[in-house]
Design a protein around this motif. Structure first.
Motif, PDB file in Angstrom:
ATOM      1  N   ASP A   1      11.061   0.868  -5.160  1.00 31.31           N
ATOM      2  CA  ASP A   1      10.464   1.088  -6.109  1.00 31.31           C
ATOM      3  C   ASP A   1      10.484   2.478  -6.627  1.00 31.31           C
ATOM      4  O   ASP A   1      10.252   3.078  -7.658  1.00 31.31           O
ATOM      5  CB  ASP A   1       8.783   0.923  -5.899  1.00 31.31           C
TER       6      ASP A   1
ATOM      7  N   LEU B   1      -0.651   9.689  -4.053  1.00 34.48           N
ATOM      8  CA  LEU B   1       0.418  10.446  -5.248  1.00 34.48           C
ATOM      9  C   LEU B   1      -0.284  10.159  -6.627  1.00 34.48           C
ATOM     10  O   LEU B   1      -1.209   9.162  -6.772  1.00 34.48           O
ATOM     11  CB  LEU B   1       1.555   9.594  -5.021  1.00 34.48           C
TER      12      LEU B   1
ATOM     13  N   PRO C   1       1.253   6.628   1.257  1.00 31.72           N
ATOM     14  CA  PRO C   1       0.528   5.610   0.592  1.00 31.72           C
ATOM     15  C   PRO C   1       0.539   5.996  -0.992  1.00 31.72           C
ATOM     16  O   PRO C   1       0.663   7.061  -1.389  1.00 31.72           O
ATOM     17  CB  PRO C   1      -1.005   6.066   0.945  1.00 31.72           C
ATOM     18  N   ARG C   2       0.430   4.774  -1.702  1.00 32.65           N
ATOM     19  CA  ARG C   2       0.656   4.968  -3.214  1.00 32.65           C
ATOM     20  C   ARG C   2      -0.546   5.676  -3.653  1.00 32.65           C
ATOM     21  O   ARG C   2      -0.375   6.528  -4.547  1.00 32.65           O
ATOM     22  CB  ARG C   2       0.697   3.504  -3.966  1.00 32.65           C
ATOM     23  N   SER C   3      -1.808   5.554  -3.129  1.00 27.45           N
ATOM     24  CA  SER C   3      -3.027   6.242  -3.481  1.00 27.45           C
ATOM     25  C   SER C   3      -2.942   7.725  -3.376  1.00 27.45           C
ATOM     26  O   SER C   3      -3.905   8.450  -3.701  1.00 27.45           O
ATOM     27  CB  SER C   3      -4.338   5.617  -2.701  1.00 27.45           C
TER      28      SER C   3
ATOM     29  N   ALA D   1       5.706  13.527  -9.335  1.00 28.69           N
ATOM     30  CA  ALA D   1       4.487  13.052  -8.428  1.00 28.69           C
ATOM     31  C   ALA D   1       4.174  14.316  -7.438  1.00 28.69           C
ATOM     32  O   ALA D   1       4.905  15.030  -7.075  1.00 28.69           O
ATOM     33  CB  ALA D   1       5.022  11.830  -7.449  1.00 28.69           C
TER      34      ALA D   1
ATOM     35  N   LEU E   1       9.892   6.929  -6.445  1.00 28.19           N
ATOM     36  CA  LEU E   1       8.777   7.664  -6.435  1.00 28.19           C
ATOM     37  C   LEU E   1       8.345   7.852  -7.929  1.00 28.19           C
ATOM     38  O   LEU E   1       9.436   8.030  -8.840  1.00 28.19           O
ATOM     39  CB  LEU E   1       8.974   9.085  -5.856  1.00 28.19           C
ATOM     40  N   PRO E   2       7.143   8.353  -8.532  1.00 35.06           N
ATOM     41  CA  PRO E   2       7.047   8.364  -9.932  1.00 35.06           C
ATOM     42  C   PRO E   2       7.299   9.861 -10.215  1.00 35.06           C
ATOM     43  O   PRO E   2       7.550  10.596  -9.411  1.00 35.06           O
ATOM     44  CB  PRO E   2       5.206   8.369  -9.790  1.00 35.06           C
TER      45      PRO E   2
ATOM     46  N   ARG F   1       0.853  -1.316  -0.062  1.00 30.23           N
ATOM     47  CA  ARG F   1      -0.091   0.155  -0.044  1.00 30.23           C
ATOM     48  C   ARG F   1       0.758   1.226   0.057  1.00 30.23           C
ATOM     49  O   ARG F   1       0.108   2.422  -0.288  1.00 30.23           O
ATOM     50  CB  ARG F   1      -0.992  -0.131   1.322  1.00 30.23           C
ATOM     51  N   TYR F   2       2.054   1.401   0.291  1.00 28.40           N
ATOM     52  CA  TYR F   2       2.925   2.163   0.396  1.00 28.40           C
ATOM     53  C   TYR F   2       4.139   2.305  -0.505  1.00 28.40           C
ATOM     54  O   TYR F   2       4.546   1.327  -1.321  1.00 28.40           O
ATOM     55  CB  TYR F   2       3.563   2.470   1.807  1.00 28.40           C
ATOM     56  N   VAL F   3       4.713   3.715  -0.499  1.00 33.72           N
ATOM     57  CA  VAL F   3       5.860   3.663  -1.576  1.00 33.72           C
ATOM     58  C   VAL F   3       7.032   3.468  -1.058  1.00 33.72           C
ATOM     59  O   VAL F   3       7.570   3.841   0.249  1.00 33.72           O
ATOM     60  CB  VAL F   3       5.969   5.087  -2.151  1.00 33.72           C
ATOM     61  N   THR F   4       7.699   2.338  -1.465  1.00 28.60           N
ATOM     62  CA  THR F   4       8.972   1.812  -0.906  1.00 28.60           C
ATOM     63  C   THR F   4      10.220   2.447  -1.585  1.00 28.60           C
ATOM     64  O   THR F   4      10.106   3.230  -2.957  1.00 28.60           O
ATOM     65  CB  THR F   4       9.283   0.371  -1.183  1.00 28.60           C
TER      66      THR F   4
END
Length: 223
Positions: free
Chosen positions: A91, A114, A110-112, A97, A93-94, A85-88
């Motif tokens: 992975d 961003l 949270p990914r949601s 973002a 950041l987009p 559920r979270y940005v690691t």
């Protein structure tokens, strides 16, 4: 009458024999013990495994750029948090973002939360406050936006004050610029409020009007 006697075989007692290493029961027991040890080792290793997850140092508000340099990193145990559920950190950041909602200081990102700038349906509007707001008013706080019309002159020559009207409830504060900070605007506090695009014309008309636009903090939402 002849009586016949039947000779029955004498039963032979079974002697206990020590099971050999090929005995199926022994092999099954060894397999069960080995499986239990392996399972326990896997559980312990899983409990000790951690991963690096981004955490907000300061409040992230809708529209604010999100970059790794402005975030902290937390070591999170996999058994405690649903890491998906979270940005690691692994992975990353987009690109480009921005925050789509408020992420409180110290909260895992949270990914949601961003997205990209086109995903936003709010715009920051600067509200100048004649009276200094509470120190609790900070980025991420919620405020109600009210329009206080200027008094009108009646036919009798007296001023008649019109009733205030609520423009929008529970809007998010994006930024607060106070006179004693790095940004000073005429000695007044300037609060940037995120206004939904659908009511933007109404709010801008009130800000440009003869009356005053007032911010009423929502209790419990301040920093």
């Amino acid at each position: 009458m002849d009586t016949k006697v039947l000779d029955l075989a004498t039963p032979v007692a079974n002697r206990w024999r020590r099971p050999g290493w090929r005995d199926p029961r022994l092999l099954a027991g060894v397999a069960m013990v080995a499986g239990s040890v392996a399972l326990g080792s896997w559980v312990v290793q899983g409990a000790e495994r951690t991963t690096q997850v981004y955490v907000a140092r300061a409040a992230l508000t809708p529209g604010s750029a999100v970059e790794a340099s402005g975030l902290g990193v937390a070591q999170v145990r996999l058994v405690d948090v649903d890491v998906a559920r979270y940005v690691t950190v692994a992975d990353g950041l987009p690109q480009g973002a921005v925050a789509l909602r408020v992420v409180a200081p110290g909260e895992l990102v949270p990914r949601s939360a961003l997205g990209s700038a086109p995903d936003l349906d709010v715009r920051p509007v600067a509200i100048t406050m004649a009276v200094a707001p509470s120190a609790d008013l900070a980025a991420g706080s919620l405020v109600d936006l009210w329009d206080v019309p200027a008094p009108t002159r009646s036919t009798a020559g007296t001023d008649a004050a019109a009733l205030p009207r609520e423009l929008a409830p529970a809007l998010t504060v994006a930024q607060v610029r106070r006179p004693d900070g790095a940004f000073v605007t005429g000695g007044s506090t300037v609060v940037y409020v995120l206004v939904p695009t659908e009511i933007l014309p109404t709010v801008l008309a009130a800000v440009a009007g003869d009356g005053a636009v007032q911010l009423v903090p929502v209790p419990g939402s301040g920093g």
